[in-house]
Motif scaffolding. Sequence first.
Motif, mmCIF file in Angstrom:
data_model
loop_
_atom_site.group_PDB
_atom_site.id
_atom_site.type_symbol
_atom_site.label_atom_id
_atom_site.label_comp_id
_atom_site.label_asym_id
_atom_site.label_seq_id
_atom_site.Cartn_x
_atom_site.Cartn_y
_atom_site.Cartn_z
ATOM 1 N N VAL A 146 0.867 -1.169 0.000
ATOM 2 C CA VAL A 146 0.000 0.000 0.000
ATOM 3 C C VAL A 146 0.908 1.224 0.000
ATOM 4 O O VAL A 146 1.930 1.232 0.693
ATOM 5 N N TRP B 221 -4.071 1.326 -2.277
ATOM 6 C CA TRP B 221 -3.660 -0.067 -2.446
ATOM 7 C C TRP B 221 -2.900 -0.216 -3.760
ATOM 8 O O TRP B 221 -3.312 0.322 -4.791
ATOM 9 N N SER C 26 -1.345 -7.100 -4.207
ATOM 10 C CA SER C 26 -1.451 -8.171 -3.212
ATOM 11 C C SER C 26 -1.039 -9.487 -3.839
ATOM 12 O O SER C 26 -1.105 -9.658 -5.069
ATOM 13 N N PHE D 95 -2.387 -9.562 -7.674
ATOM 14 C CA PHE D 95 -3.407 -8.569 -7.996
ATOM 15 C C PHE D 95 -2.743 -7.188 -7.989
ATOM 16 O O PHE D 95 -1.871 -6.925 -7.162
ATOM 17 N N GLY E 156 -4.748 -8.552 3.493
ATOM 18 C CA GLY E 156 -5.226 -7.725 2.401
ATOM 19 C C GLY E 156 -5.687 -8.518 1.187
ATOM 20 O O GLY E 156 -6.149 -7.934 0.211
ATOM 21 N N VAL E 157 -5.553 -9.858 1.276
ATOM 22 C CA VAL E 157 -6.003 -10.671 0.146
ATOM 23 C C VAL E 157 -7.443 -11.125 0.379
ATOM 24 O O VAL E 157 -8.341 -10.800 -0.385
ATOM 25 N N PHE E 158 -7.663 -11.840 1.452
ATOM 26 C CA PHE E 158 -9.020 -12.315 1.761
ATOM 27 C C PHE E 158 -9.635 -11.587 2.943
ATOM 28 O O PHE E 158 -10.810 -11.785 3.240
#
Lengths: 107, 118
Positions: free
Chosen positions: B37, B47, B50, B59, B100-102
């Motif tokens: 980030v 952001w 990730s 991503f 920060g992914v799920f």
Amino acid sequence: ERVMTQSPGTLSVSPGERATLSCRASQSVNSDLAWYQQKPGQAPRLLIHGASTRATGVPARFSGSGSGTEFTLTISSLQSEDFAVYYCQQYNNWPRTFGQGTKVEIK
Amino acid sequence: EVQLLESGGGLAQPGGSLRLTCAVSGFTFSSHGMSWVRQAPGKGLEWVSSIVNSGGSTFYADSVKGRFTISRDNSKNTLYLQMNSLRAEDTAVYYCAKGGVFWASDIWGQGTMVTISS
């Protein structure tokens, strides 16, 4: 992209008073919403995840509510250490997006 | 103690490259997604990228797609961000964050400053 809009931009509050911060998503993010606190010169700190679950070590005066597109962070009785910038972030969709932040300042 | 320590920031010219590194300790790195980030001077959080725990999925924000590459070495407990074709608007403090992914990013590093200027 989910656009996150926070209001107000700046909130002037006296110590001991209640602060209510809002975050609105352009489309539903379910409850995949986090609140972060950032003080000058410091990294963000996670306060709330899942819209309403306090992170480890976060005082009970911080509470989160909402789902879908409307969310609120409430600080029940502001302490001196709570004056900071607060960001909401959705993690329901890619790209992850943050609100522009609400600065809570001393009145 | 959980610790994320970023390094690799500095001054680079427009069009140049930098590689950021985030050294992790205090938790099982290979079990967690990780994120980058950034925060431009005086601005809010943005952001950037990730990666899932295995490194198998990545991503990116549209603003960095095709220029930045996130990767990880689970044997070294290290996260990377390779930044190419740098622009003035990439100037920011770059934070490494766990998660920060799920779900939310629950632990953050102190950040490393990247300045793009000729």
